[in-house]
Design a protein around this motif. Structure first.
Motif, PDB file in Angstrom:
ATOM      1  N   ARG A   1      -3.689 -44.450  41.993  1.00  0.00           N
ATOM      2  CA  ARG A   1      -4.632 -43.484  42.569  1.00  0.00           C
ATOM      3  C   ARG A   1      -3.975 -42.659  43.672  1.00  0.00           C
ATOM      4  O   ARG A   1      -4.113 -41.436  43.716  1.00  0.00           O
ATOM      5  N   GLU A   2      -3.249 -43.316  44.568  1.00  0.00           N
ATOM      6  CA  GLU A   2      -2.589 -42.597  45.659  1.00  0.00           C
ATOM      7  C   GLU A   2      -1.569 -41.600  45.125  1.00  0.00           C
ATOM      8  O   GLU A   2      -1.453 -40.488  45.638  1.00  0.00           O
ATOM      9  N   ALA A   3      -0.850 -41.973  44.081  1.00  0.00           N
ATOM     10  CA  ALA A   3       0.112 -41.060  43.470  1.00  0.00           C
ATOM     11  C   ALA A   3      -0.607 -39.882  42.826  1.00  0.00           C
ATOM     12  O   ALA A   3      -0.180 -38.728  42.963  1.00  0.00           O
ATOM     13  N   GLY A   4      -1.717 -40.146  42.129  1.00  0.00           N
ATOM     14  CA  GLY A   4      -2.490 -39.079  41.509  1.00  0.00           C
ATOM     15  C   GLY A   4      -3.069 -38.124  42.544  1.00  0.00           C
ATOM     16  O   GLY A   4      -3.054 -36.904  42.352  1.00  0.00           O
ATOM     17  N   GLU A   5      -3.563 -38.661  43.644  1.00  0.00           N
ATOM     18  CA  GLU A   5      -4.114 -37.818  44.717  1.00  0.00           C
ATOM     19  C   GLU A   5      -3.014 -36.979  45.365  1.00  0.00           C
ATOM     20  O   GLU A   5      -3.244 -35.825  45.722  1.00  0.00           O
ATOM     21  N   TYR A   6      -1.822 -37.569  45.504  1.00  0.00           N
ATOM     22  CA  TYR A   6      -0.696 -36.829  46.069  1.00  0.00           C
ATOM     23  C   TYR A   6      -0.347 -35.632  45.174  1.00  0.00           C
ATOM     24  O   TYR A   6      -0.181 -34.514  45.649  1.00  0.00           O
ATOM     25  N   ILE A   7      -0.282 -35.877  43.876  1.00  0.00           N
ATOM     26  CA  ILE A   7       0.048 -34.795  42.937  1.00  0.00           C
ATOM     27  C   ILE A   7      -1.057 -33.737  42.940  1.00  0.00           C
ATOM     28  O   ILE A   7      -0.776 -32.539  42.947  1.00  0.00           O
ATOM     29  N   ALA A   8      -2.311 -34.165  42.960  1.00  0.00           N
ATOM     30  CA  ALA A   8      -3.427 -33.222  42.940  1.00  0.00           C
ATOM     31  C   ALA A   8      -3.454 -32.342  44.195  1.00  0.00           C
ATOM     32  O   ALA A   8      -3.907 -31.201  44.144  1.00  0.00           O
TER      33      ALA A   8
ATOM     34  N   GLY B   1       4.675 -33.739  33.934  1.00  0.00           N
ATOM     35  CA  GLY B   1       5.143 -34.951  33.260  1.00  0.00           C
ATOM     36  C   GLY B   1       4.786 -36.206  34.040  1.00  0.00           C
ATOM     37  O   GLY B   1       4.409 -37.229  33.457  1.00  0.00           O
ATOM     38  N   ALA B   2       4.895 -36.135  35.371  1.00  0.00           N
ATOM     39  CA  ALA B   2       4.536 -37.286  36.202  1.00  0.00           C
ATOM     40  C   ALA B   2       3.051 -37.608  36.057  1.00  0.00           C
ATOM     41  O   ALA B   2       2.659 -38.783  35.942  1.00  0.00           O
ATOM     42  N   MET B   3       2.215 -36.573  36.053  1.00  0.00           N
ATOM     43  CA  MET B   3       0.777 -36.799  35.912  1.00  0.00           C
ATOM     44  C   MET B   3       0.445 -37.344  34.531  1.00  0.00           C
ATOM     45  O   MET B   3      -0.409 -38.222  34.384  1.00  0.00           O
ATOM     46  N   GLU B   4       1.138 -36.851  33.532  1.00  0.00           N
ATOM     47  CA  GLU B   4       0.920 -37.362  32.173  1.00  0.00           C
ATOM     48  C   GLU B   4       1.297 -38.842  32.096  1.00  0.00           C
ATOM     49  O   GLU B   4       0.579 -39.639  31.488  1.00  0.00           O
ATOM     50  N   ALA B   5       2.400 -39.216  32.731  1.00  0.00           N
ATOM     51  CA  ALA B   5       2.806 -40.623  32.749  1.00  0.00           C
ATOM     52  C   ALA B   5       1.760 -41.471  33.480  1.00  0.00           C
ATOM     53  O   ALA B   5       1.411 -42.568  33.022  1.00  0.00           O
ATOM     54  N   LEU B   6       1.247 -40.966  34.602  1.00  0.00           N
ATOM     55  CA  LEU B   6       0.196 -41.684  35.331  1.00  0.00           C
ATOM     56  C   LEU B   6      -1.025 -41.910  34.441  1.00  0.00           C
ATOM     57  O   LEU B   6      -1.565 -43.015  34.377  1.00  0.00           O
ATOM     58  N   LEU B   7      -1.457 -40.858  33.764  1.00  0.00           N
ATOM     59  CA  LEU B   7      -2.646 -40.964  32.910  1.00  0.00           C
ATOM     60  C   LEU B   7      -2.440 -41.962  31.777  1.00  0.00           C
ATOM     61  O   LEU B   7      -3.347 -42.739  31.450  1.00  0.00           O
ATOM     62  N   LEU B   8      -1.267 -41.956  31.174  1.00  0.00           N
ATOM     63  CA  LEU B   8      -0.993 -42.906  30.089  1.00  0.00           C
ATOM     64  C   LEU B   8      -1.043 -44.346  30.591  1.00  0.00           C
ATOM     65  O   LEU B   8      -1.604 -45.227  29.927  1.00  0.00           O
ATOM     66  N   VAL B   9      -0.469 -44.580  31.762  1.00  0.00           N
ATOM     67  CA  VAL B   9      -0.478 -45.934  32.325  1.00  0.00           C
ATOM     68  C   VAL B   9      -1.906 -46.346  32.677  1.00  0.00           C
ATOM     69  O   VAL B   9      -2.326 -47.474  32.402  1.00  0.00           O
ATOM     70  N   VAL B  10      -2.674 -45.440  33.260  1.00  0.00           N
ATOM     71  CA  VAL B  10      -4.050 -45.748  33.645  1.00  0.00           C
ATOM     72  C   VAL B  10      -4.916 -46.007  32.413  1.00  0.00           C
ATOM     73  O   VAL B  10      -5.648 -46.992  32.357  1.00  0.00           O
ATOM     74  N   GLU B  11      -4.834 -45.142  31.426  1.00  0.00           N
ATOM     75  CA  GLU B  11      -5.715 -45.234  30.259  1.00  0.00           C
ATOM     76  C   GLU B  11      -5.312 -46.316  29.275  1.00  0.00           C
ATOM     77  O   GLU B  11      -6.153 -46.939  28.646  1.00  0.00           O
ATOM     78  N   ARG B  12      -4.034 -46.539  29.133  1.00  0.00           N
ATOM     79  CA  ARG B  12      -3.572 -47.488  28.112  1.00  0.00           C
ATOM     80  C   ARG B  12      -3.061 -48.799  28.683  1.00  0.00           C
ATOM     81  O   ARG B  12      -2.710 -49.702  27.940  1.00  0.00           O
ATOM     82  N   GLY B  13      -2.963 -48.885  30.009  1.00  0.00           N
ATOM     83  CA  GLY B  13      -2.572 -50.149  30.632  1.00  0.00           C
ATOM     84  C   GLY B  13      -1.102 -50.479  30.516  1.00  0.00           C
ATOM     85  O   GLY B  13      -0.731 -51.644  30.528  1.00  0.00           O
ATOM     86  N   GLY B  14      -0.258 -49.480  30.412  1.00  0.00           N
ATOM     87  CA  GLY B  14       1.181 -49.721  30.325  1.00  0.00           C
ATOM     88  C   GLY B  14       1.775 -50.146  31.659  1.00  0.00           C
ATOM     89  O   GLY B  14       1.075 -50.225  32.674  1.00  0.00           O
ATOM     90  N   PRO B  15       3.060 -50.416  31.680  1.00  0.00           N
ATOM     91  CA  PRO B  15       3.723 -50.823  32.918  1.00  0.00           C
ATOM     92  C   PRO B  15       3.690 -49.701  33.964  1.00  0.00           C
ATOM     93  O   PRO B  15       3.953 -48.537  33.651  1.00  0.00           O
ATOM     94  N   THR B  16       3.372 -50.049  35.197  1.00  0.00           N
ATOM     95  CA  THR B  16       3.314 -49.052  36.262  1.00  0.00           C
ATOM     96  C   THR B  16       4.686 -48.443  36.531  1.00  0.00           C
ATOM     97  O   THR B  16       4.779 -47.365  37.104  1.00  0.00           O
ATOM     98  N   MET B  17       5.741 -49.102  36.103  1.00  0.00           N
ATOM     99  CA  MET B  17       7.092 -48.574  36.299  1.00  0.00           C
ATOM    100  C   MET B  17       7.252 -47.222  35.610  1.00  0.00           C
ATOM    101  O   MET B  17       7.961 -46.350  36.100  1.00  0.00           O
ATOM    102  N   PHE B  18       6.583 -47.018  34.474  1.00  0.00           N
ATOM    103  CA  PHE B  18       6.671 -45.728  33.782  1.00  0.00           C
ATOM    104  C   PHE B  18       6.136 -44.605  34.664  1.00  0.00           C
ATOM    105  O   PHE B  18       6.734 -43.539  34.766  1.00  0.00           O
ATOM    106  N   ALA B  19       4.998 -44.847  35.293  1.00  0.00           N
ATOM    107  CA  ALA B  19       4.412 -43.846  36.176  1.00  0.00           C
ATOM    108  C   ALA B  19       5.301 -43.635  37.396  1.00  0.00           C
ATOM    109  O   ALA B  19       5.489 -42.504  37.857  1.00  0.00           O
ATOM    110  N   ARG B  20       5.856 -44.713  37.925  1.00  0.00           N
ATOM    111  CA  ARG B  20       6.726 -44.611  39.104  1.00  0.00           C
ATOM    112  C   ARG B  20       7.954 -43.770  38.788  1.00  0.00           C
ATOM    113  O   ARG B  20       8.372 -42.920  39.565  1.00  0.00           O
ATOM    114  N   ILE B  21       8.534 -43.983  37.632  1.00  0.00           N
ATOM    115  CA  ILE B  21       9.703 -43.207  37.218  1.00  0.00           C
ATOM    116  C   ILE B  21       9.341 -41.730  37.101  1.00  0.00           C
ATOM    117  O   ILE B  21      10.095 -40.862  37.551  1.00  0.00           O
ATOM    118  N   GLY B  22       8.185 -41.425  36.527  1.00  0.00           N
ATOM    119  CA  GLY B  22       7.753 -40.034  36.407  1.00  0.00           C
ATOM    120  C   GLY B  22       7.618 -39.364  37.762  1.00  0.00           C
ATOM    121  O   GLY B  22       8.079 -38.233  37.966  1.00  0.00           O
TER     122      GLY B  22
END
Length: 97
Positions: free
Chosen positions: A24-31, A45-66
């Motif tokens: 959430r904090e990362a999403g708010e920062y981007i917004a 791309g970073a926001m897309e990675a965040l959304l995929l991790v949030v919606e599909r429950g993937g590893p948070t590392m993917f969002a962090r890398i984005g």
């Protein structure tokens, strides 16, 4: 794996003197970025990675890398024009003989 914006990163992202500890904090920062920067392909791309991790429950590392890639998009690593790094050791190893 759990889903949702409240999931924490394994290691917070330090940016502009603050710490982004959750998705959430990362999403708010981007917004909150200025529109011109927010619309950069790296931030999209970073926001897309965040959304995929949030919606599909993937590893948070993917969002962090984005997010880290977007934050460091202007960093240009200096490469050694000679190719290999010089070998400073004076002793030969047995396998080098």
């Amino acid at each position: 794996m759990s889903k949702g914006w409240g999931r924490p990163f394994e290691e917070p992202i330090e940016v502009d003197g603050r710490s982004l500890a959750t998705l959430r904090e990362a999403g708010e920062y981007i917004a909150a970025l200025p529109k011109r920067e927010h619309d950069a392909p790296e931030w999209r791309g970073a926001m897309e990675a965040l959304l995929l991790v949030v919606e599909r429950g993937g590893p948070t590392m993917f969002a962090r890398i984005g997010v880290m890639r977007a934050l460091n998009r202007h960093y240009d690593a200096e490469l050694n024009p000679n190719g290999k790094e010089p070998h400073w050791g004076g002793e030969n190893l047995k396998r080098e003989l």
